[in-house]
Write a protein that holds these residues in place. Structure first.
Motif, PDB file in Angstrom:
ATOM      1  N   LYS A 123       0.402  -1.437  -0.110  1.00 32.13           N
ATOM      2  CA  LYS A 123      -0.062  -0.053  -0.072  1.00 32.13           C
ATOM      3  C   LYS A 123       0.784   1.354  -0.252  1.00 32.13           C
ATOM      4  N   ALA A 124       2.271   1.068   0.835  1.00 33.70           N
ATOM      5  CA  ALA A 124       2.600   2.217   0.551  1.00 33.70           C
ATOM      6  C   ALA A 124       3.322   2.324  -0.464  1.00 33.70           C
ATOM      7  N   ARG A 125       3.721   1.267  -0.893  1.00 29.31           N
ATOM      8  CA  ARG A 125       4.386   1.214  -2.929  1.00 29.31           C
ATOM      9  C   ARG A 125       3.693   2.437  -3.665  1.00 29.31           C
ATOM     10  N   ALA A 126       2.409   2.269  -3.824  1.00 31.00           N
ATOM     11  CA  ALA A 126       1.221   2.508  -4.484  1.00 31.00           C
ATOM     12  C   ALA A 126       0.356   3.324  -4.459  1.00 31.00           C
ATOM     13  N   ALA A 127       1.053   4.395  -2.652  1.00 29.62           N
ATOM     14  CA  ALA A 127       0.844   5.537  -2.021  1.00 29.62           C
ATOM     15  C   ALA A 127       2.307   5.869  -2.547  1.00 29.62           C
ATOM     16  N   ALA A 128       3.136   5.654  -2.977  1.00 32.38           N
ATOM     17  CA  ALA A 128       4.468   6.512  -2.938  1.00 32.38           C
ATOM     18  C   ALA A 128       5.387   5.973  -3.807  1.00 32.38           C
ATOM     19  N   PRO A 129       4.989   5.413  -4.617  1.00 37.46           N
ATOM     20  CA  PRO A 129       5.925   4.783  -5.963  1.00 37.46           C
ATOM     21  C   PRO A 129       7.758   5.172  -6.337  1.00 37.46           C
ATOM     22  N   ALA A 130       7.636   6.358  -6.447  1.00 34.12           N
ATOM     23  CA  ALA A 130       9.334   6.720  -5.975  1.00 34.12           C
ATOM     24  C   ALA A 130       9.452   6.826  -4.627  1.00 34.12           C
ATOM     25  N   ALA A 131       8.829   6.722  -4.267  1.00 33.67           N
ATOM     26  CA  ALA A 131       9.967   6.343  -2.492  1.00 33.67           C
ATOM     27  C   ALA A 131      11.307   5.649  -2.678  1.00 33.67           C
ATOM     28  N   SER A 132      12.400   5.383  -2.151  1.00 32.73           N
ATOM     29  CA  SER A 132      13.460   4.607  -2.361  1.00 32.73           C
ATOM     30  C   SER A 132      13.479   4.216  -1.115  1.00 32.73           C
ATOM     31  N   ALA A 133      12.647   5.036   0.403  1.00 34.32           N
ATOM     32  CA  ALA A 133      12.484   4.104   1.646  1.00 34.32           C
ATOM     33  C   ALA A 133      11.438   3.064   1.051  1.00 34.32           C
ATOM     34  N   VAL A 134      10.220   3.605   0.866  1.00 33.65           N
ATOM     35  CA  VAL A 134       9.950   2.700   1.127  1.00 33.65           C
ATOM     36  C   VAL A 134       9.472   1.453   0.147  1.00 33.65           C
ATOM     37  N   ALA A 135      10.244   1.500  -1.631  1.00 41.74           N
ATOM     38  CA  ALA A 135      11.228   0.068  -1.989  1.00 41.74           C
ATOM     39  C   ALA A 135      12.111  -0.616  -1.663  1.00 41.74           C
ATOM     40  N   ASP A 136      12.852   0.252  -0.178  1.00 42.72           N
ATOM     41  CA  ASP A 136      13.633  -0.957   0.849  1.00 42.72           C
ATOM     42  C   ASP A 136      13.017  -1.333   2.081  1.00 42.72           C
ATOM     43  N   THR A 137      11.661  -1.108   2.554  1.00 41.66           N
ATOM     44  CA  THR A 137      10.661  -1.769   3.109  1.00 41.66           C
ATOM     45  C   THR A 137      10.397  -3.377   2.849  1.00 41.66           C
ATOM     46  N   LEU A 138       9.506  -2.919   1.134  1.00 42.50           N
ATOM     47  CA  LEU A 138       9.071  -3.269   0.382  1.00 42.50           C
ATOM     48  C   LEU A 138      10.113  -5.038   0.073  1.00 42.50           C
ATOM     49  N   GLY A 139      11.326  -4.584  -0.447  1.00 41.64           N
ATOM     50  CA  GLY A 139      12.630  -5.520  -0.799  1.00 41.64           C
ATOM     51  C   GLY A 139      12.888  -5.989   0.768  1.00 41.64           C
ATOM     52  N   TRP A 140      12.583  -5.448   1.429  1.00 42.22           N
ATOM     53  CA  TRP A 140      13.389  -6.016   2.861  1.00 42.22           C
ATOM     54  C   TRP A 140      12.213  -7.289   3.568  1.00 42.22           C
ATOM     55  N   ILE A 141      11.269  -7.007   2.949  1.00 47.09           N
ATOM     56  CA  ILE A 141      10.214  -7.492   3.662  1.00 47.09           C
ATOM     57  C   ILE A 141      10.109  -9.034   2.914  1.00 47.09           C
ATOM     58  N   LEU A 142      10.189  -8.652   1.715  1.00 44.08           N
ATOM     59  CA  LEU A 142      10.370  -9.768   0.676  1.00 44.08           C
ATOM     60  C   LEU A 142      11.382 -10.888   1.180  1.00 44.08           C
ATOM     61  N   TYR A 143      12.529  -9.898   1.383  1.00 46.26           N
ATOM     62  CA  TYR A 143      13.743 -11.165   1.762  1.00 46.26           C
ATOM     63  C   TYR A 143      13.629 -11.309   2.405  1.00 46.26           C
ATOM     64  N   GLN A 144      12.882 -10.977   3.530  1.00 45.67           N
ATOM     65  CA  GLN A 144      11.995 -12.061   5.357  1.00 45.67           C
ATOM     66  C   GLN A 144      11.769 -13.305   4.863  1.00 45.67           C
ATOM     67  N   ARG A 145      10.365 -12.750   3.573  1.00 43.29           N
ATOM     68  CA  ARG A 145       9.548 -14.619   2.573  1.00 43.29           C
ATOM     69  C   ARG A 145      10.357 -14.349   2.240  1.00 43.29           C
ATOM     70  N   LYS A 146      11.798 -14.483   1.620  1.00 46.21           N
ATOM     71  CA  LYS A 146      12.064 -15.600   0.436  1.00 46.21           C
ATOM     72  C   LYS A 146      11.381 -15.010  -0.717  1.00 46.21           C
ATOM     73  N   GLU A 147      11.584 -13.927  -0.845  1.00 49.07           N
ATOM     74  CA  GLU A 147      10.219 -14.166  -2.268  1.00 49.07           C
ATOM     75  C   GLU A 147      11.824 -12.989  -3.215  1.00 49.07           C
ATOM     76  N   TYR A 148      13.270 -13.204  -3.014  1.00 51.31           N
ATOM     77  CA  TYR A 148      14.284 -12.734  -3.775  1.00 51.31           C
ATOM     78  C   TYR A 148      13.930 -11.993  -4.545  1.00 51.31           C
ATOM     79  N   PRO A 149      13.716 -12.514  -5.903  1.00 55.27           N
ATOM     80  CA  PRO A 149      14.010 -11.696  -7.306  1.00 55.27           C
ATOM     81  C   PRO A 149      12.963 -10.048  -7.152  1.00 55.27           C
ATOM     82  N   GLU A 150      11.981 -10.190  -6.754  1.00 47.71           N
ATOM     83  CA  GLU A 150      11.389  -9.315  -6.176  1.00 47.71           C
ATOM     84  C   GLU A 150      11.892  -8.353  -5.579  1.00 47.71           C
ATOM     85  N   ALA A 151      12.613  -8.696  -4.373  1.00 55.10           N
ATOM     86  CA  ALA A 151      13.470  -8.449  -3.439  1.00 55.10           C
ATOM     87  C   ALA A 151      14.513  -7.097  -4.499  1.00 55.10           C
TER      88      ALA A 151
END
Length: 731
Positions: free
Chosen positions: A638-666
């Motif tokens: 949802k944060a990514r949809a609200a601020a698609p160009a925000a680098s901090a949001v991209a980092d958060t989403l990428g980190w969460i995907l890493y924790q879920r082992k979804e590595y390529p998207e992360a």
């Protein structure tokens, strides 16, 4: 069957046409007469309808065009009035009074170049058009333009008129000669003590001389001497709002709406005050009143989009600005707001492109130039910033933000020495220019020549003892040199200065109390820090440094009994207010009260579901402390949809995907984030771990080395060093 002769038939047809023509002409005259009667009776809406009906049959009727121009002008519908005055100037170029109004409207919209051209064209027709002379001298900025205006002034035949003296004052003011400018305005008042224009001009002079009480009195006089729809009534309200006396501004504007309920400009001004005070629902209601009078009120439509933007509905605001641009093609007033919305949405490229377009249309719009300068500075385009700020300062030599941008750009390009030399050269020519001494002090501070910087700042304060910005920077210097008591004393001086201003000088009060809060924090006096920061936020809840100090004052006392209770007391004092929920949540998380922090963030999102900042913070909280990566992922998307160009949001989403082992998207998201912030150690740490998980050893090592060497501390720094050491050993 009997037939009529052809000649007779043609005669009848001609007679019918003649009678029809006479009938249409008679109807036009009756409509114009009724319109004039309605105007005389004060019923502008019925007059508008009659004039509009005339134009349906006679689109070039000068009387109807002028009538509509004046009606929309009186109502404050700037764009409609300008449209009709522009048409009138082509139909009746000799109507100089109407053309002066057109020039004034152009100037009010920031179209100084066009206003200047129109004023010059009027003066070429009539050298004694005094109001046009004033518009001309209000619109000039560069030395060449000033020289041309001086020629018109010298050729003006009626040198003992209010207009001549006011035009003279404008040019003197541009040269920085405020003493003689005030003398010229006094001569205008000698000619006509009841001139609203002269009193308003004196009010502006008193503002420049930092005499707020006299400025308020002059603007009040100008308003009292003017009819309800006069621009001087609006100027008085604008001055009060700018000086922080919002109650007085609201009172003045409300009085206008009672006497003239169709005043769109007054409704818009009330909405602007409500927006400034974050009363979004009130602002939208007031804008609706303006739009009910004119659904195509260009300025009201832009203001409504600004409210949405301020509420965090950035995508909705951007779409509306773009729609307005399509509806009002060629105007471009919405571009400044659209650029700022793109920037708020972290789309720097779109913001820069939009603001460059705005700058092309409005080359004299200093707000656009300053915001564009900030973006160019961020992009490392230092030479471009220096050149653009030099142009700005050629128009407004007293514009402090332009100097500050120039100093930052000179620092970035390694040209501070050249800038210091330039300031010293200008000071030699104008030794009593306090602003030049101030800027020299700021530049020397950038060079870390603190003793010389203090000397220049002290000189600026000696020349202008009530120079608030200098006091603030001297206070900052005190804190840098670990002299918190001296900084507190300067904060107290700012508060005392503010008390002498109309409305209590909110900006100066805030600056003084913030300086005191920072001084207390430097001494680790957290109770006093909390009190001072709270006082700042009582004046303006959106001052980020005060918000940070308040949270710091709570978290620095972690472990002390009653801290959570103090936060609860603050929340109870501001029930349901978004800023309080945000600060409370931040503090609770820092104190380790993760469940309380979560609850406060969730309360915030229930009121404002599209806040990218809070969505991002709460996603991190769920991922790192509450161990709920499912909810964390939902919020991060949802944060990514609200601020698609925000680098901090991209980092958060990428980190969460890493924790879920979804590595390529992360990986894609973290690479995007690192591209925007290559020096951010935490983001490099996250990228390193993802690359390691994907078996990409070299990219992982490169990222982890940056993370381990980062100066700032972050939660995973020790782990980054550990993983790096293991990988290098294995290699």
């Amino acid at each position: 069957m009997k037939t009529f002769p052809r000649v007779a038939f043609l005669a009848l047809a001609a007679l019918a046409l003649l009678l029809g023509g006479c009938s249409a002409e008679s109807k036009r005259l009756r409509q114009l007469e009724r319109a004039a009667e309605y105007v005389k009776a004060g019923d502008r809406e019925r007059a508008r309808i009659e004039y509009q009906n005339v134009l349906q049959k006679f689109p070039d009727d000068i009387t109807a065009v002028e009538g509509l121009a004046n009606i929309w002008h009186d109502r404050g519908s700037t764009m409609r009035a300008l449209s009709y005055f522009t048409k009138l100037s082509s139909l009746a170029p000799g109507n100089l009074g109407a053309r002066v109004k057109r020039a004034q409207l152009l100037l009010s919209l920031g179209l100084g170049r066009e206003a200047r051209r129109e004023a010059q064209a009027i003066l070429e027709r009539s050298t004694s058009a005094g109001e046009a002379l004033v518009v001309l001298t209000e619109s000039v900025r560069t030395p060449e333009e000033i020289k041309a205006a001086e020629a018109f002034l010298q050729g003006f035949p009626e040198k003992q008129t209010v207009w001549f003296h006011l035009a003279t004052a404008n040019l003197l003011n541009l040269r920085g000669d405020r003493a003689n400018a005030r003398a010229a305005v006094n001569r205008a008042l000698d000619v006509d003590p009841k001139s609203p224009a002269a009193h308003a001009a004196m009010g502006a002079i008193q503002i420049a001389l930092n005499n707020p009480t006299q400025a308020a009195a002059e603007h009040k006089l100008a308003a009292e001497l003017s009819p309800v729809r006069s621009r001087y009534r609006m100027q008085q309200a604008g001055y009060l709002a700018q000086a922080g006396a919002t109650a007085g501004a609201i009172e003045a504007l409300t009085a206008i709406t009672k006497e003239a309920p169709d005043s769109q400009s007054a409704w818009r001004a009330l909405a602007q005050i409500a927006l400034a005070e974050k009363r979004h629902a009130d602002a939208l209601g007031l804008i609706d009143k303006a739009l009910a009078l004119d659904a195509a009120d260009y300025e009201a439509l832009i203001l409504r989009a600004r409210v949405w933007q301020t509420q965090g509905e950035v995508a909705k605001a951007i779409a509306e600005y773009q729609r307005i641009g399509t509806q009002f093609q060629g105007m471009g007033l919405e571009l400044h707001s659209l650029g700022s919305a793109h920037l708020q949405n972290n789309d720097v490229a779109a913001a820069t492109a939009t603001l460059e377009q705005a700058s092309g249309i409005f080359p004299e719009n200093l707000d656009v130039a300053l915001l564009l300068g900030q973006l160019h500075l961020r992009a490392g385009q230092h030479e471009k910033v220096i050149a653009s700020m030099a142009r700005v300062l050629s128009q407004r030599s007293d514009l402090v933000p332009a100097y500050l941008l120039m100093i930052d750009a000179a620092k970035g390009s390694g040209k501070l020495d050249a800038l210091v030399a330039l300031f010293r050269q200008n000071i030699a020519a104008n030794p009593n220019g306090s602003l030049l001494h101030y800027m020299l002090g700021i530049t020397l501070r950038q060079q870390e020549k603190l003793a010389e910087a203090r000397q220049s700042l002290d000189k600026a304060l000696e020349i202008t003892p009530d120079f608030g910005a200098v006091l603030i920077d001297l206070g900052n210097l005190d804190l840098l040199e670990k002299k918190p008591a001296a900084a507190r004393g300067r904060g107290q001086l700012l508060i005392e200065m503010a008390a002498k201003q109309p409305g209590g000088g909110v900006a100066l009060q805030s600056a003084g109390r913030l300086l005191m809060a920072r001084a207390y924090a430097a001494e680790k006096k957290w109770t006093e820090t909390e009190a001072a920061a709270t006082e700042v936020l009582a004046l303006d809840r959106n001052i980020a440094p005060a918000q940070g100090l308040l949270v710091q004052s709570w978290t620095a006392r972690k472990g002390e009994p009653g801290i959570a209770g103090r936060i609860d007391a603050f929340l109870a004092k501001h029930p349901g207010e978004l800023f309080a929920l945000h600060l409370g949540a931040q503090a609770m998380v820092e104190l380790g009260e993760y469940t309380r922090g979560r609850d406060l963030y969730e309360q915030f999102l229930a009121k404002e579901p599209n806040s990218a900042v809070v969505l991002n913070n709460l996603a991190n909280l769920y991922a790192d402390h509450l161990k709920d990566t499912g909810r964390a992922l939902e919020l991060a998307r949802k944060a990514r949809a609200a601020a698609p160009a925000a680098s901090a949001v991209a980092d958060t989403l990428g980190w969460i995907l890493y924790q879920r082992k979804e590595y390529p998207e992360a990986l894609a998201l973290l690479e995007e984030s690192v591209k925007s912030n290559p020096g951010n150690g935490e983001v490099q740490y996250h990228l390193g771990l993802v690359n390691r998980a994907l078996g990409k050893t070299e990219p992982a090592l490169a990222a982890l080395r940056v993370a381990a060497a980062a100066q700032e501390d972050f939660a995973g720094k020790a782990d980054a060093k550990r993983v790096l050491a293991e990988m290098e050993k294995a290699k």
